[in-house]
Scaffold this motif. Structure first.
Motif, PDB file in Angstrom:
ATOM      1  N   ARG A  32      -7.828   9.436 -12.694  1.00 20.47           N
ATOM      2  CA  ARG A  32      -8.996   8.936 -11.973  1.00 20.47           C
ATOM      3  C   ARG A  32      -9.345   7.522 -12.426  1.00 20.47           C
ATOM      4  O   ARG A  32      -9.577   6.625 -11.605  1.00 20.47           O
ATOM      5  N   VAL A  33      -9.322   7.333 -13.761  1.00 23.62           N
ATOM      6  CA  VAL A  33      -9.631   6.004 -14.302  1.00 23.62           C
ATOM      7  C   VAL A  33      -8.614   4.972 -13.785  1.00 23.62           C
ATOM      8  O   VAL A  33      -8.968   3.896 -13.334  1.00 23.62           O
ATOM      9  N   LYS A  34      -7.331   5.377 -13.846  1.00 22.04           N
ATOM     10  CA  LYS A  34      -6.268   4.429 -13.480  1.00 22.04           C
ATOM     11  C   LYS A  34      -6.398   3.949 -12.030  1.00 22.04           C
ATOM     12  O   LYS A  34      -6.234   2.775 -11.749  1.00 22.04           O
ATOM     13  N   TYR A  35      -6.750   4.831 -11.125  1.00 23.78           N
ATOM     14  CA  TYR A  35      -6.799   4.434  -9.718  1.00 23.78           C
ATOM     15  C   TYR A  35      -8.198   4.087  -9.242  1.00 23.78           C
ATOM     16  O   TYR A  35      -8.400   3.170  -8.494  1.00 23.78           O
ATOM     17  N   GLY A  39     -11.154   3.922 -11.354  1.00 19.87           N
ATOM     18  CA  GLY A  39     -12.084   3.393 -12.349  1.00 19.87           C
ATOM     19  C   GLY A  39     -12.511   1.968 -12.003  1.00 19.87           C
ATOM     20  O   GLY A  39     -12.045   1.378 -11.010  1.00 19.87           O
ATOM     21  N   LYS A  40     -13.403   1.421 -12.851  1.00 18.60           N
ATOM     22  CA  LYS A  40     -13.915   0.072 -12.575  1.00 18.60           C
ATOM     23  C   LYS A  40     -12.807  -0.963 -12.454  1.00 18.60           C
ATOM     24  O   LYS A  40     -12.896  -1.929 -11.720  1.00 18.60           O
ATOM     25  N   ARG A  41     -11.757  -0.726 -13.278  1.00 19.25           N
ATOM     26  CA  ARG A  41     -10.625  -1.637 -13.174  1.00 19.25           C
ATOM     27  C   ARG A  41      -9.416  -0.933 -12.562  1.00 19.25           C
ATOM     28  O   ARG A  41      -8.284  -1.354 -12.735  1.00 19.25           O
ATOM     29  N   GLY A  42      -9.675   0.099 -11.856  1.00 17.60           N
ATOM     30  CA  GLY A  42      -8.575   0.877 -11.282  1.00 17.60           C
ATOM     31  C   GLY A  42      -7.829   0.117 -10.191  1.00 17.60           C
ATOM     32  O   GLY A  42      -8.345  -0.874  -9.642  1.00 17.60           O
ATOM     33  N   ILE A  43      -6.630   0.592  -9.926  1.00 14.13           N
ATOM     34  CA  ILE A  43      -5.749  -0.127  -8.992  1.00 14.13           C
ATOM     35  C   ILE A  43      -6.421  -0.216  -7.615  1.00 14.13           C
ATOM     36  O   ILE A  43      -6.478  -1.287  -7.001  1.00 14.13           O
ATOM     37  N   VAL A  44      -7.012   0.909  -7.152  1.00 11.44           N
ATOM     38  CA  VAL A  44      -7.614   0.883  -5.821  1.00 11.44           C
ATOM     39  C   VAL A  44      -8.872   0.013  -5.847  1.00 11.44           C
ATOM     40  O   VAL A  44      -9.096  -0.795  -4.935  1.00 11.44           O
ATOM     41  N   THR A  45      -9.636   0.101  -6.945  1.00 10.23           N
ATOM     42  CA  THR A  45     -10.841  -0.710  -7.053  1.00 10.23           C
ATOM     43  C   THR A  45     -10.490  -2.193  -7.004  1.00 10.23           C
ATOM     44  O   THR A  45     -11.151  -2.991  -6.320  1.00 10.23           O
ATOM     45  N   GLU A  46      -9.401  -2.535  -7.746  1.00  3.59           N
ATOM     46  CA  GLU A  46      -8.971  -3.931  -7.767  1.00  3.59           C
ATOM     47  C   GLU A  46      -8.612  -4.399  -6.361  1.00  3.59           C
ATOM     48  O   GLU A  46      -8.947  -5.505  -5.959  1.00  3.59           O
ATOM     49  N   LYS A  47      -7.936  -3.524  -5.605  1.00  3.51           N
ATOM     50  CA  LYS A  47      -7.534  -3.895  -4.245  1.00  3.51           C
ATOM     51  C   LYS A  47      -8.766  -4.188  -3.393  1.00  3.51           C
ATOM     52  O   LYS A  47      -8.788  -5.143  -2.622  1.00  3.51           O
ATOM     53  N   LEU A  48      -9.788  -3.332  -3.596  1.00  2.00           N
ATOM     54  CA  LEU A  48     -10.994  -3.536  -2.795  1.00  2.00           C
ATOM     55  C   LEU A  48     -11.677  -4.841  -3.176  1.00  2.00           C
ATOM     56  O   LEU A  48     -12.176  -5.573  -2.336  1.00  2.00           O
ATOM     57  N   LYS A  49     -11.653  -5.068  -4.545  1.00  5.16           N
ATOM     58  CA  LYS A  49     -12.282  -6.307  -5.011  1.00  5.16           C
ATOM     59  C   LYS A  49     -11.567  -7.529  -4.417  1.00  5.16           C
ATOM     60  O   LYS A  49     -12.186  -8.548  -4.142  1.00  5.16           O
ATOM     61  N   TYR A  65      -8.174   9.345   0.202  1.00  4.47           N
ATOM     62  CA  TYR A  65      -7.105  10.304  -0.007  1.00  4.47           C
ATOM     63  C   TYR A  65      -6.981  10.642  -1.479  1.00  4.47           C
ATOM     64  O   TYR A  65      -6.925  11.820  -1.885  1.00  4.47           O
ATOM     65  N   ILE A  66      -6.963   9.599  -2.331  1.00  6.76           N
ATOM     66  CA  ILE A  66      -6.797   9.828  -3.769  1.00  6.76           C
ATOM     67  C   ILE A  66      -7.983  10.602  -4.326  1.00  6.76           C
ATOM     68  O   ILE A  66      -7.817  11.549  -5.117  1.00  6.76           O
ATOM     69  N   GLU A  67      -9.197  10.254  -3.876  1.00  9.95           N
ATOM     70  CA  GLU A  67     -10.384  10.999  -4.356  1.00  9.95           C
ATOM     71  C   GLU A  67     -10.250  12.484  -4.043  1.00  9.95           C
ATOM     72  O   GLU A  67     -10.471  13.345  -4.903  1.00  9.95           O
ATOM     73  N   ALA A  68      -9.862  12.777  -2.794  1.00  7.73           N
ATOM     74  CA  ALA A  68      -9.747  14.179  -2.377  1.00  7.73           C
ATOM     75  C   ALA A  68      -8.671  14.906  -3.185  1.00  7.73           C
ATOM     76  O   ALA A  68      -8.855  16.045  -3.635  1.00  7.73           O
ATOM     77  N   GLU A  69      -7.542  14.175  -3.355  1.00  7.82           N
ATOM     78  CA  GLU A  69      -6.433  14.793  -4.109  1.00  7.82           C
ATOM     79  C   GLU A  69      -6.867  15.121  -5.529  1.00  7.82           C
ATOM     80  O   GLU A  69      -6.626  16.222  -6.041  1.00  7.82           O
ATOM     81  N   ILE A  70      -7.542  14.124  -6.163  1.00  4.74           N
ATOM     82  CA  ILE A  70      -7.954  14.334  -7.562  1.00  4.74           C
ATOM     83  C   ILE A  70      -8.926  15.515  -7.645  1.00  4.74           C
ATOM     84  O   ILE A  70      -8.797  16.380  -8.509  1.00  4.74           O
ATOM     85  N   ALA A  71      -9.859  15.604  -6.703  1.00  2.00           N
ATOM     86  CA  ALA A  71     -10.827  16.719  -6.710  1.00  2.00           C
ATOM     87  C   ALA A  71     -10.106  18.051  -6.541  1.00  2.00           C
ATOM     88  O   ALA A  71     -10.409  19.042  -7.213  1.00  2.00           O
ATOM     89  N   LEU A 105       0.802  -1.243   0.000  1.00  2.00           N
ATOM     90  CA  LEU A 105       0.000   0.000   0.000  1.00  2.00           C
ATOM     91  C   LEU A 105       0.835   1.294   0.000  1.00  2.00           C
ATOM     92  O   LEU A 105       0.526   2.215  -0.762  1.00  2.00           O
ATOM     93  N   PRO A 106       1.904   1.388   0.840  1.00  2.00           N
ATOM     94  CA  PRO A 106       2.699   2.632   0.771  1.00  2.00           C
ATOM     95  C   PRO A 106       3.236   2.902  -0.625  1.00  2.00           C
ATOM     96  O   PRO A 106       3.250   4.051  -1.090  1.00  2.00           O
ATOM     97  N   SER A 107       3.631   1.851  -1.313  1.00  2.00           N
ATOM     98  CA  SER A 107       4.185   2.100  -2.649  1.00  2.00           C
ATOM     99  C   SER A 107       3.084   2.582  -3.600  1.00  2.00           C
ATOM    100  O   SER A 107       3.316   3.369  -4.530  1.00  2.00           O
ATOM    101  N   LEU A 108       1.832   2.124  -3.328  1.00  2.00           N
ATOM    102  CA  LEU A 108       0.692   2.595  -4.146  1.00  2.00           C
ATOM    103  C   LEU A 108       0.521   4.107  -3.977  1.00  2.00           C
ATOM    104  O   LEU A 108       0.401   4.860  -4.941  1.00  2.00           O
ATOM    105  N   LYS A 109       0.560   4.551  -2.751  1.00  2.00           N
ATOM    106  CA  LYS A 109       0.405   5.976  -2.452  1.00  2.00           C
ATOM    107  C   LYS A 109       1.543   6.784  -3.101  1.00  2.00           C
ATOM    108  O   LYS A 109       1.322   7.844  -3.719  1.00  2.00           O
TER     109      LYS A 109
END
Lengths: 690, 337
Positions: free
Chosen positions: B28-31, B33-43, B66-72, B4-8
């Motif tokens: 946004r898509v990359k992290y 999105g439906k196949r995003g890295i964070v989405t995949e982790k949750l899946k 964190y990523i959502e807030a940063e992107i916004a 996870l730290p390396s993801l951040k």
């Protein structure tokens, strides 16, 4: 008048500096306009007002100085008495109303020569050229005592006789007579002018100038010296009529001292005998009209009320006596007996001035008048003219002021026809030049001249207006004076930062329309006009409330050509408004109209019509359409070229429909607008632009 | 959990290089999105060891937030930037001059005329008028200047005929007003006057303001008071004023009014001819003869009158040295006022 300080000191003791004396004389009403220093001697240049001929002499000024400084005045006695040889001359006054007294003395056995240096110097200091000892004495006594004298060569006077009268009286004929005066000019003297005659012919123009034939020359052995009192307005008339003003006429026309003239005569006779030798003869003196002092009764209380002072009766009487004016206090009055040198003192007000000026104007307090309240607000006309000035300034026009003069050539240059009202001019009988011989009937020529001057000085834009009176001869004693507003506009066609493509005509028209709007003037109209000096296709009469109040237009090319303006086809716009006709159309007050409660609907109409049809015609057609639902009509486009055929133009109007009672429906407006468009097309033979 | 730290870190690295709105969309898509890295982790959460699952789930969600807030945040920043840019692309050169019609100027004579009129209006004087082409009677006779009187020499007159002149002063308005109305009167009469004289200091036409006041008890001291008030308003409270005896046929006593020279403070200069004083007004008590002409009883009424030359006052006020400038209408002159 020039007064040497040292001469002044012969008559009054002066303990202060010349500068101090000058200041005090100025503050007593004898303005010392300058103090010259000639070879270390102070010479005053004193301005003596026309009411004080008694001060046109050193002695006269000395009398004032004595009164102001409260020092005694010393007048030399200079009377000749004892038994003297008979004059051998007779004096006969034929017009006693024009000559109240005529006295003379003969001095025989004189040697005419140059005057002594002291006399020459004084004459020179006073600006008079030395001639010979006899003539110089007459001038010296004139300066010293203020009474004009004349010396004749007695041997050239026929019949040992001096007569005083007009040609009309002496010759019984109402014809002018020729007299050659001392300056060598032969003059035609009118029949009502007073002359001095010997037994045969005129020898002098009384009080103005002596005749050349009886002039005192180096060969003169016997002198007849004249000292007379001539009626002032007669001398003035003669002097003006002949265009001849002399030191003598200047004093006689203001007034001389009928009693003192004897003393001046004796003073001069004595001086001649002293300087030119000879024997003084007995006086001949005709004095048919005696001086009568008309007493003036002054109430000190009234005098104090007029001046705002609080002087006692005795203080006032004392001031008068210091001026050598006999005055006696009597109860609550002062009785003043004006002396013969003060014929200007006729009533209480004249005495008030004497008291005030010697007391000192600076000592009179300053008060604010007690008077009823009043409104100083200016009238309607003045207020509107003020608004007009402001409005035109906002439109870029600066205010000009021109002379009220013009000449007929400038009306010719404008092609103003002979029957035009502006040709009914008033002529000045003594103009400064023929260019300024008439009073102007229009402000246009002056504005055109202003434009030329400004173009010559390199201006590229000129906007000027003027509000002034013009003068029309209406066949009455006085001309009609009418207020005009005129303006001129010019702008060089040159690249400029911001585009401005409206014609000059419309820019000036806009200024006029803005003015009307600011003044709430409605119901005005611009109609083709027929002024000869305006471009026939680019000019309009300005019609307000149905009457023509002026015009606006481009100056006609033919007129411009005549002006020699060194510019290529300059566009010059002029306007002129008759304010006497326009001002009544300006409303005094305004009424509020309620604001609409219902929404409006807008529609546009664009029609292609003949070039000849003015936009105002289409407005009229729309206005005449039978409906009360049209609120405003705005022309927003005027287009030529492109798809529009030659000789035609497209005009587009925006129309606002509104009812004051209800909301209009779309269908209702659609129908109304359609009928309106048809109506317009029908009456203009136009077609709709798509 | 160790990934996870390396993801951040990788997100931070990538987000810091974002320069445009479409880059942020890609991120946004990359992290997320439906196949995003964070989405995949949750899946992949169900595959995590149950003992560590809650902690791991929290950690992934934290990163997601964190990523959502940063992107916004980055997106908002970029949108703001873009808006500014679009405005700047429409930028004007604000140093270019604005467009207006330069306002015209009032004539300096008119300025001073208005000023004089305003001062006297505020004292309750009304404005009177008379014709510029005037009868000899009003211009001279009724002002106690008979024909063949030396006082006529004081004025060079333009004649229309023997009986009609161009008024040489505004004083005839006095007569015209007094003929029409009984006292009390407080009137000023500004206007054009004419004398046939033209040189450096004289023009054949100029302007005067006449003023007069008549009532039952008007004194010379009132004249002093009114004129002093006028001068102090027109010039300054400290301007010295002096009344000097003089002569006018239609006033008695008469005065000329001087003010302390405004150029040299009374020390003496070229303008005041070294006297320290400048003459600006003529005045006096209305002559009883004048009252007789208009049918007022001089025993009942008294009054004062004054007159001033507007050109002279204007020249003093603005330091103008040539009277002819007033009537040339040179715009370089007129635009200064």
């Amino acid at each position: 008048m020039r007064v040497p300080f040292t001469w002044l000191k012969e008559f009054v003791e002066i303990g202060v500096s010349p500068g101090e004396v000058a200041d005090r004389l100025t503050m007593a009403g004898f303005e010392v306009e300058g103090v010259d220093s000639v070879e270390g001697e102070a010479i005053f240049d004193v301005s003596v007002t026309p009411n004080r001929p008694d001060c046109l002499s050193v002695l006269g000024i000395a009398r004032e100085v004595a009164a102001i400084t409260q020092m005694p005045l010393v007048v030399p006695p200079c009377r000749i008495s004892g038994s003297l040889p008979d004059a051998g001359f007779s004096v006969d006054i034929l017009d006693p109303d024009l000559c109240n007294r005529y006295a003379g003395r003969v001095i025989s056995g004189v040697t005419v020569g140059t005057s002594p240096e002291w006399m020459k110097k004084r004459l020179e200091q006073c600006g008079i050229r030395s001639i010979n000892n006899v003539v110089d004495v007459t001038n010296y006594v004139l300066l010293e005592m203020g009474h004009p004298l004349h010396a004749f060569d007695a041997d050239r006077l026929a019949g040992k006789k001096v007569r005083v009268g007009t040609p009309a009286t002496v010759r019984g004929r109402n014809e002018p007579i020729a007299v050659r005066t001392l300056d060598g000019v032969e003059r035609s003297v009118p029949p009502d002018a007073l002359l001095i005659w010997d037994a045969e012919k005129p020898i002098a123009v009384a009080g103005v100038m002596g005749g050349q034939e009886s002039e005192v020359t180096s060969g003169t052995r016997t002198v007849f010296l004249e000292s007379a009192y001539f009626e002032s307005s007669s001398i003035r008339r003669t002097s003006r009529g002949l265009g001849l003003i002399s030191e003598s006429s200047y004093r006689f026309e203001r007034g001389t001292d009928i009693e003192f003239l004897e003393r001046a005569l004796d003073r001069a006779a004595g001086l001649i005998a002293e300087l030119a030798g000879g024997t003084v003869h007995d006086i001949v003196d005709a004095y048919p009209v005696r001086y009568v002092s008309h007493r003036v009764v002054v109430r000190p209380e009234r005098l104090n009320r007029i001046l705002g002072t609080d002087l006692s009766r005795d203080e006032m009487a004392d001031i008068l006596r210091r001026l050598q004016i006999p005055a006696e206090g009597d109860g609550d009055e002062i009785v003043v007996l004006p002396p013969p040198n003060r014929r200007d003192l006729k009533q209480m007000w004249d005495i008030a001035e004497e008291v005030a000026r010697i007391y000192g104007y600076e000592k009179i307090s300053t008060t604010i008048p007690r008077s009823p309240l009043s409104s100083g607000r200016s009238g309607k006309g003045a207020r509107i003219i003020q608004q007009i000035r402001e409005s035109l300034r906002r439109a870029g026009f600066s205010a000009a002021i021109n002379y009220s003069f013009m000449n007929s050539t400038s009306l010719d240059a404008l092609g103003i026809p002979p029957t035009d009202r502006r040709r009914r001019t008033i002529a000045i009988s003594n103009p400064l030049s023929q260019d300024e011989g008439l009073l102007r009937t229009t402000v246009v020529p002056a504005l055109i001249a202003n434009l030329r001057l400004n173009l010559d000085r390199g201006m590229r834009e000129v906007r000027l207006f003027e509000v002034a009176r013009v003068f029309i001869d209406a066949g009455k004693t006085l001309p009609d004076e009418e207020w005009r507003l005129g303006g001129i506009w010019y702008k060089e066609k040159a690249p400029s930062l911001w585009r401005e493509d409206a014609e000059g005509f419309y820019l000036v028209k806009g200024a006029i329309e803005m003015l009307f709007e600011e003044l709430n003037v409605r119901g005005y109209d611009f109609r083709p006009c027929s002024e000869t000096f305006l471009h026939a296709g680019r000019s309009a009469d300005v019609v307000v409330s149905g009457s023509c109040v002026g015009y606006i237009g481009v100056l006609a090319p033919r007129v411009v050509a005549g002006l020699e303006i060194k510019k290529h086809r300059p566009e010059i716009v002029l306007f002129e408004i008759d304010l006497d006709r326009f001002l009544p159309a300006v409303p005094d007050s305004m009424r509020f109209s309620p604001l609409p409660k219902f929404p409006s609907v807008e529609r546009d109409i664009a029609v292609i019509v003949d070039e000849q049809i003015p936009s105002s015609r289409i407005r009229e057609i729309i206005a005449s359409f039978p409906t009360h639902l049209i609120e405003t009509v705005t022309l927003f486009d005027c287009f030529r070229g492109g798809s529009i055929p030659p000789g035609k133009k497209s005009l587009a109007f925006n129309i606002v429909y509104r009812s004051m009672e209800r909301t209009l429906t779309e269908g209702e407006v659609e129908d109304l607008h359609e009928r309106l468009v048809e109506h317009v097309l029908e009456l203009t033979s136009g077609e709709i632009r798509r | 959990m160790e990934d996870l730290p390396s993801l951040k870190e990788s997100f931070l690295r990538e987000s810091s290089s974002v320069r445009a709105l479409h880059d942020i969309q890609a991120l946004r898509v990359k992290y997320l999105g439906k196949r995003g890295i964070v989405t995949e982790k949750l899946k992949a959460l169900p595959t995590v060891d149950p003992a560590q699952r809650p902690a791991y789930g929290r950690a992934v969600n934290e990163i997601k937030q964190y990523i959502e807030a940063e992107i916004a945040r980055i997106e908002a920043h970029l949108r703001e930037e873009e808006y500014r840019k679009s405005l700047l692309s429409e930028a004007l050169d604000v140093t270019l001059p604005g467009k207006y019609t330069p306002p015209g100027r009032e004539h300096p004579i008119q300025h001073v005329l208005s000023e004089i009129t305003d001062i006297f209006s505020s004292m309750g004087f009304e404005v009177g008028e008379g014709p510029e082409v005037e009868l000899d009677y009003y211009n001279f006779e009724a002002l106690n200047i008979p024909k063949n009187h030396p006082a006529r020499d004081m004025q060079d007159t333009f004649y229309i005929s023997d009986d009609v002149v161009l008024r040489t002063h505004t004083s005839p308005v006095q007569i015209r007003v007094m003929e029409m109305r009984p006292p009390p009167l407080k009137v000023i009469a500004p206007g054009k006057v004419y004398r046939c004289d033209a040189d450096v200091s004289h023009t054949p036409m100029f302007h005067q303001v006449e003023g007069f006041m008549v009532d039952t008890d008007i004194a010379f001291s009132d004249l002093k008071g009114v004129l002093e008030l006028f001068i102090h308003t027109m010039f300054s409270e400290r301007t010295p004023v002096r009344f000097r005896p003089s002569f006018f046929p239609f006033t008695e006593p008469s005065a000329e009014v001087d003010i302390g020279c405004i150029f040299c403070s009374g020390n003496g200069c070229r303008v005041c001819k070294q006297s320290g004083w400048l003459e600006i007004l003529g005045a006096g008590m209305i002559h009883p003869k004048v009252f007789e002409y208009v049918g007022y009883d001089p025993e009942t009424f008294s009054g004062f009158a004054f007159g001033m030359g507007v050109e002279r006052l204007t020249m003093l006020k603005y330091g103008i040295d040539d009277i002819r400038l007033f009537f040339e209408n040179d715009l370089r002159f007129l635009r200064q006022f």
